[in-house]
Design a protein around this motif. Structure first.
Motif, mmCIF file in Angstrom:
data_model
loop_
_atom_site.group_PDB
_atom_site.id
_atom_site.type_symbol
_atom_site.label_atom_id
_atom_site.label_comp_id
_atom_site.label_asym_id
_atom_site.label_seq_id
_atom_site.Cartn_x
_atom_site.Cartn_y
_atom_site.Cartn_z
ATOM 1 N N MET A 50 -15.853 15.621 -1.104
ATOM 2 C CA MET A 50 -15.653 16.039 0.288
ATOM 3 C C MET A 50 -14.505 15.293 0.972
ATOM 4 O O MET A 50 -13.806 15.866 1.794
ATOM 5 N N HIS A 51 -14.282 14.028 0.627
ATOM 6 C CA HIS A 51 -13.144 13.336 1.238
ATOM 7 C C HIS A 51 -11.823 13.856 0.697
ATOM 8 O O HIS A 51 -10.821 13.862 1.397
ATOM 9 N N GLN A 122 -19.703 10.269 -8.987
ATOM 10 C CA GLN A 122 -20.498 9.325 -8.201
ATOM 11 C C GLN A 122 -19.640 8.132 -7.768
ATOM 12 O O GLN A 122 -18.728 7.724 -8.486
ATOM 13 N N ALA A 123 -19.969 7.537 -6.623
ATOM 14 C CA ALA A 123 -19.336 6.289 -6.202
ATOM 15 C C ALA A 123 -19.526 5.246 -7.299
ATOM 16 O O ALA A 123 -20.542 5.243 -8.010
ATOM 17 N N TYR A 125 -20.398 2.262 -7.333
ATOM 18 C CA TYR A 125 -21.616 1.444 -7.263
ATOM 19 C C TYR A 125 -22.887 2.284 -7.322
ATOM 20 O O TYR A 125 -23.992 1.734 -7.411
ATOM 21 N N HIS A 126 -22.741 3.615 -7.252
ATOM 22 C CA HIS A 126 -23.924 4.490 -7.309
ATOM 23 C C HIS A 126 -24.234 4.895 -8.752
ATOM 24 O O HIS A 126 -25.373 5.224 -9.084
ATOM 25 N N ALA A 131 -28.403 8.663 -10.778
ATOM 26 C CA ALA A 131 -28.878 9.774 -9.957
ATOM 27 C C ALA A 131 -28.804 11.072 -10.774
ATOM 28 O O ALA A 131 -28.091 11.131 -11.785
ATOM 29 N N PRO A 132 -29.547 12.108 -10.353
ATOM 30 C CA PRO A 132 -29.716 13.287 -11.217
ATOM 31 C C PRO A 132 -28.424 13.879 -11.788
ATOM 32 O O PRO A 132 -28.379 14.280 -12.948
ATOM 33 N N LEU A 133 -27.355 13.919 -10.981
ATOM 34 C CA LEU A 133 -26.134 14.589 -11.444
ATOM 35 C C LEU A 133 -25.262 13.689 -12.323
ATOM 36 O O LEU A 133 -24.256 14.133 -12.864
ATOM 37 N N TRP A 186 -12.912 7.560 -0.306
ATOM 38 C CA TRP A 186 -13.142 7.277 1.114
ATOM 39 C C TRP A 186 -12.713 5.875 1.534
ATOM 40 O O TRP A 186 -12.534 5.622 2.721
ATOM 41 N N TYR B 273 -34.058 15.577 0.380
ATOM 42 C CA TYR B 273 -32.707 15.453 -0.190
ATOM 43 C C TYR B 273 -31.870 14.465 0.629
ATOM 44 O O TYR B 273 -31.151 13.642 0.072
ATOM 45 N N VAL B 297 -33.646 7.486 -6.012
ATOM 46 C CA VAL B 297 -32.284 7.187 -5.563
ATOM 47 C C VAL B 297 -31.733 8.457 -4.931
ATOM 48 O O VAL B 297 -32.143 9.567 -5.301
ATOM 49 N N THR B 298 -30.844 8.300 -3.953
ATOM 50 C CA THR B 298 -30.260 9.501 -3.355
ATOM 51 C C THR B 298 -29.355 10.199 -4.376
ATOM 52 O O THR B 298 -28.843 9.577 -5.301
ATOM 53 N N PHE B 299 -29.158 11.516 -4.195
ATOM 54 C CA PHE B 299 -28.295 12.279 -5.108
ATOM 55 C C PHE B 299 -26.899 11.680 -5.173
ATOM 56 O O PHE B 299 -26.290 11.612 -6.232
ATOM 57 N N PHE B 300 -26.383 11.281 -3.997
ATOM 58 C CA PHE B 300 -25.028 10.746 -3.908
ATOM 59 C C PHE B 300 -25.045 9.509 -3.025
ATOM 60 O O PHE B 300 -25.992 9.299 -2.271
ATOM 61 N N ALA B 301 -23.974 8.722 -3.128
ATOM 62 C CA ALA B 301 -23.766 7.627 -2.190
ATOM 63 C C ALA B 301 -23.035 8.158 -0.965
ATOM 64 O O ALA B 301 -22.272 9.120 -1.058
ATOM 65 N N TYR B 302 -23.310 7.537 0.185
ATOM 66 C CA TYR B 302 -22.587 7.850 1.419
ATOM 67 C C TYR B 302 -22.095 6.539 2.008
ATOM 68 O O TYR B 302 -22.800 5.524 1.902
ATOM 69 N N PRO B 303 -20.887 6.565 2.611
ATOM 70 C CA PRO B 303 -20.311 5.309 3.096
ATOM 71 C C PRO B 303 -21.285 4.546 3.986
ATOM 72 O O PRO B 303 -21.815 5.101 4.952
ATOM 73 N N GLY B 304 -21.543 3.313 3.632
ATOM 74 C CA GLY B 304 -22.321 2.430 4.478
ATOM 75 C C GLY B 304 -23.813 2.700 4.505
ATOM 76 O O GLY B 304 -24.534 2.146 5.331
ATOM 77 N N PRO B 307 -28.517 3.434 -1.004
ATOM 78 C CA PRO B 307 -28.744 4.446 -2.047
ATOM 79 C C PRO B 307 -30.230 4.765 -2.248
ATOM 80 O O PRO B 307 -30.560 5.641 -3.028
ATOM 81 N N ARG B 308 -31.091 4.047 -1.558
ATOM 82 C CA ARG B 308 -32.533 4.209 -1.787
ATOM 83 C C ARG B 308 -33.177 4.994 -0.652
ATOM 84 O O ARG B 308 -32.901 4.725 0.522
ATOM 85 N N GLY B 407 -29.261 18.754 -10.823
ATOM 86 C CA GLY B 407 -28.255 18.991 -9.803
ATOM 87 C C GLY B 407 -27.070 19.820 -10.271
ATOM 88 O O GLY B 407 -26.138 20.035 -9.500
ATOM 89 N N GLU B 470 -22.516 18.357 3.818
ATOM 90 C CA GLU B 470 -22.001 17.153 3.165
ATOM 91 C C GLU B 470 -20.668 16.729 3.776
ATOM 92 O O GLU B 470 -20.387 15.546 3.921
ATOM 93 N N VAL B 474 -20.085 12.993 5.413
ATOM 94 C CA VAL B 474 -19.147 11.929 5.062
ATOM 95 C C VAL B 474 -18.212 11.637 6.229
ATOM 96 O O VAL B 474 -17.268 10.872 6.097
#
Lengths: 535, 535
Positions: A50-51, A122-123, A125-126, A131-133, A186, B273, B297-304, B307-308, B407, B470, B474
């Motif tokens: 997305m970024h 994935q990031a 650190y993620h 994670a599933p994907l 990002w 989700y 764990v979340t599907f993806f990481a998001y800034p800041g 992940p849990r 996913g 999404e 972000v």
């Protein structure tokens, strides 16, 4: 494929760029791609991209083309670069998105097509959380790539992109896969990299030229196998000089990325798909001179048969390896032989009229010869019914002929999509079998969306015709179960409805006269049109 | 997933088989698969598989289902095994054919689904020639497989197949990839192997049970995460006992292979989700007890963002790892706690009527609750518009609920195809978003060909709706380029025409009353029907 001349630079950011203020990794990536001449991006993005999508928004200059399936995206990038002579970028979503595009990246690898293959992920650190994907993105990319790298920081992803473009454009060209973790996109601190100089294209040694000349002067029956850039216009003229001066036979592999051909150009046969037919055709050959081609081999092994389409006792000589300068090698060989410019037989007296009556492979070839627009780009994915198309169209108006090169079916419609974007103003004619067409039929939607000038000739024989031949070829008896598995006519596909469902107009032809009318009409309109040819 | 009891055997051929005369490798492979209980084969064969196809012809008992794209084949094999409790075989063509099926094998890996994944390939002695279709078949297969082997001879391929079935059925189950060079198929000397015993399913230690009991007795807020076979009927009843006795909260991962649910069964929430929503929902949790699930764990990481989806200071406890006996662990934990059979709240007084008026997620869920046939198999691939479907259908007639688990979008229609073949007599209801549906729309053709009782509810929002969320998530601004890349409504897809083009009847609904009528009608007819729900 021509290479671009770019200014020499060490690939790191100039002070000026850094002074322009902060940008994130995604922005530095987009700006670097544009600086390197990559201005088209075939995309099917997901969350992790997305970024990058947002950066494409903020920075003008990149033509983004959406595909509804990744096989469309990667095949279109292949078709684009074959015609543009420079790479497009892809944008794929994580390992599974890459996986969906792998088959056409396999074809691109065999075509030696430059592609900057960008795979969001994935990031950094993620990834350890699985994670599933999460998947083995690098592991899947590497077998189709000349270069694979996972970006590690916003500060270095610009430089990574410049190296990716350089690697993709290297001789002979290939897929450079850049894996792009979302935090690399990002994070702030992106730095635009300047284009890197093209990698050198090595010339063949004088020994290689002299050895080929010695073989050709021997008077023994010699076959010259031309591949890759040896099939473009200038190189073909030099090959013609050589053949005319020495009685050598010219031939190309069965499948080629791009051949320039048609009236006023030398017609070169292809090695037949069938090993039996090929060995008959090439009986008596004593020497095989390779120009950018590997030693020819049949697509598959068959019990008790030679894997080679040429006589077992022929000697292989390498004039030029795929990564060397093929055009230069042919020109020097022609000069070494003292070969003069060869004239083509006059075709002034030839007239061509479209075929009438029943639909046959030969009749379609005849109509194509009569009706193909000047400078058309022909995409062929029809091995069985299409047998007469290539030999039968040598005297059509000048055109380019593109095939899938890796045997992974489902690239015809994507190639047509990408070629049309690379060559505006030229009509793309897609000669497409139904079984392979179904693999990536989502291409039709992109053609409609981008209003691409593509005429799709959809050859509906409603079976995996080539496999019926293969089943017989391995000596297997075909019973009901086997025939059912090769029959795609239960139920019949209605390609006009499928095209309409994706915004492409179409019509059906069951005889050549209707086909001729539809083909003329389709080629004169703007945008795509599908002709379902029931055969 | 239940395991089959098979007779113990060392996997080599009995004297009786050898005495029955010679057979080729392909025949021994088919006979071994049948002996191991594998009687369904999802296939898209090519040249290298022609002897296997011929063997399927000669040997009765294998149901062969043709898919027009490999993503259909692998996703259908996943759906089949989830409902049948035993693996199907696939038949794919070389590395690129495998590549086309990888995304849904990735989903199958995450679902822990047993699949015997057979990939035809070049003859052993042809591979070194690097013919065009040659690729890194093993390298591509390994990341999705629990077991990967390239067969080397006709004499051993039967034993290879028996091991593949055993490996696929092991705890917790997975993809066993058997690569099948063509000469292994056509060479004589095939030997049928007897089934191997199931691999043992380890029970959890008494310590694990006692530790979980201690946590649950502590009175601190505890979440039990149930996954895999803990979501099938018997295990869920034991989980219910535990929750009723301790006030623990039960939850499942966001995506699950199969959940048995509906009236008369315990309704268990899923982890949302969105990480933000999940963390709000799970605020205050002090302990997380895992039953066959990895730490969420979340599907993806998001800034800041974390992940849990649970509080950072919660403590993780493992009652059972995915490869252990989950049902046994839950039963023993319930007994350890002295928990008695828990009663469900009475639903006798509840009445359900279908929704009227405008189409919303909640309205569709209401109509599904009123109209879902008994013992339906629901396939959900609609993360954005489908947000109300799962919570809103807890009181529908008893049914199974299947999701894509990795996913990798594009598995809904293939899952529906395979589930319908595994569960004849049960209606399959496919709740399918349009963007992901386009990935493997070729599934519709297989549904028509096999006359499968599938009702497809095609949710046409004409955009990648989840990605719009999404993009906002972000913090990116959406301009025209970005919006174009998430908009699949230019041109609009006409799903009724797409379905018709592949032999599936369909109709469009733009309000709930029309939907209700179409849904009732579709569920009562034989064969597939597609309802395009314009949302």
């Amino acid at each position: 494929m021509e290479t671009k001349t770019v200014s020499v630079n060490d690939g790191v950011t100039s002070g000026r760029e850094a002074a322009q203020g902060s940008m994130n990794g995604a922005e530095s990536l987009v700006k670097t791609l544009l600086a390197c001449g990559v201005d088209t991006c075939f995309a099917n993005p997901g969350t992790s991209e997305m970024h990058f999508v947002a950066a494409l928004d903020r920075i003008p200059g990149m033509h983004c083309v959406l595909g509804l399936f990744e096989g469309v995206v990667t095949g279109a990038a292949d078709g684009y670069a074959r015609m543009a002579g420079k790479p497009a970028a892809t944008l794929l979503h994580c390992g599974p998105g890459l996986a969906n595009g792998l088959a056409n990246l396999h074809n691109a690898r065999r075509a030696q097509t430059p592609i900057v293959n960008i795979i969001g992920d994935q990031a950094t650190y993620h990834r350890p959380f699985d994670a599933p994907l999460t998947a083995d993105t690098e592991g899947w990319a590497r077998p189709v790539s000349v270069w694979t790298r996972t970006a590690t920081s916003a500060a270095s992803v610009g430089a990574d992109a410049a190296v990716a473009v350089q690697a993709a454009m290297g001789a002979p060209g290939g897929v450079a896969s850049l894996i792009l973790p979302s935090d690399v996109c990002w994070d702030e601190g992106g730095q635009v990299a300047a284009p890197l100089p093209p990698l050198p294209v090595p010339q063949v040694s004088p020994d290689a030229v002299q050895n080929a000349a010695r073989v050709l002067r021997s008077g023994q029956s010699t076959l010259i196998v031309l591949a890759g850039s040896a099939l473009l216009e200038g190189a073909l003229a030099d090959a013609h000089r050589i053949a005319a001066a020495t009685d050598a036979r010219l031939i190309t592999p069965m499948s080629n990325a791009r051949v320039t051909r048609g009236r006023g150009r030398l017609a070169v046969d292809r090695i037949p798909y069938s090993g039996d037919i090929a060995r008959t055709k090439l009986a008596g050959i004593r020497h095989v001179v390779l120009v950018g081609a590997p030693p020819p081999v049949t697509f598959f092994a068959y019990p008790g048969k030679s894997p080679r389409p040429y006589p077992e006792d022929a000697t292989i000589h390498v004039l030029a390896r795929p990564e060397q300068d093929l055009g230069d090698a042919l020109a020097r060989l022609a000069d070494e032989l003292g070969a003069r410019k060869a004239e083509l037989p006059s075709t002034a007296a030839m007239t061509h009229s479209p075929a009438s009556g029943a639909i046959t492979s030969e009749a379609v070839a005849q109509s194509l010869t009569a009706l193909l627009p000047e400078q058309a780009v022909v995409i062929e994915e029809s091995v069985s019914f299409g047998r007469a198309f290539y030999p039968g169209t040598a005297h059509a108006a000048p055109h380019d002929w593109l095939q899938l090169t890796g045997g992974a079916i489902g690239e015809g419609l994507p190639l047509a999509t990408g070629a049309a974007i690379a060559a505006p103003g030229r009509r793309v004619v897609s000669l497409q079998a139904d079984g392979s067409g179904m693999y990536t039929l989502q291409s039709l939607w992109t053609m409609a969306r981008e209003k691409l000038d593509v005429t799709i000739v959809l050859l509906a024989n409603r079976k995996y015709a080539i496999l019926l031949g293969e089943l017989a070829g391995v000596g297997a008896n075909a019973g009901k179960t086997a025939l059912d598995m090769l029959d795609i006519g239960n139920p019949d596909l209605d390609w006009v409805k499928l095209a309409n469902g994706m915004g492409v107009e179409g019509a059906r032809a069951t005889d050549m006269d209707t086909f001729n009318d539809l083909f003329r009409m389709a080629n004169q309109r703007k945008g795509p049109f599908l002709i379902e040819l029931v055969i």
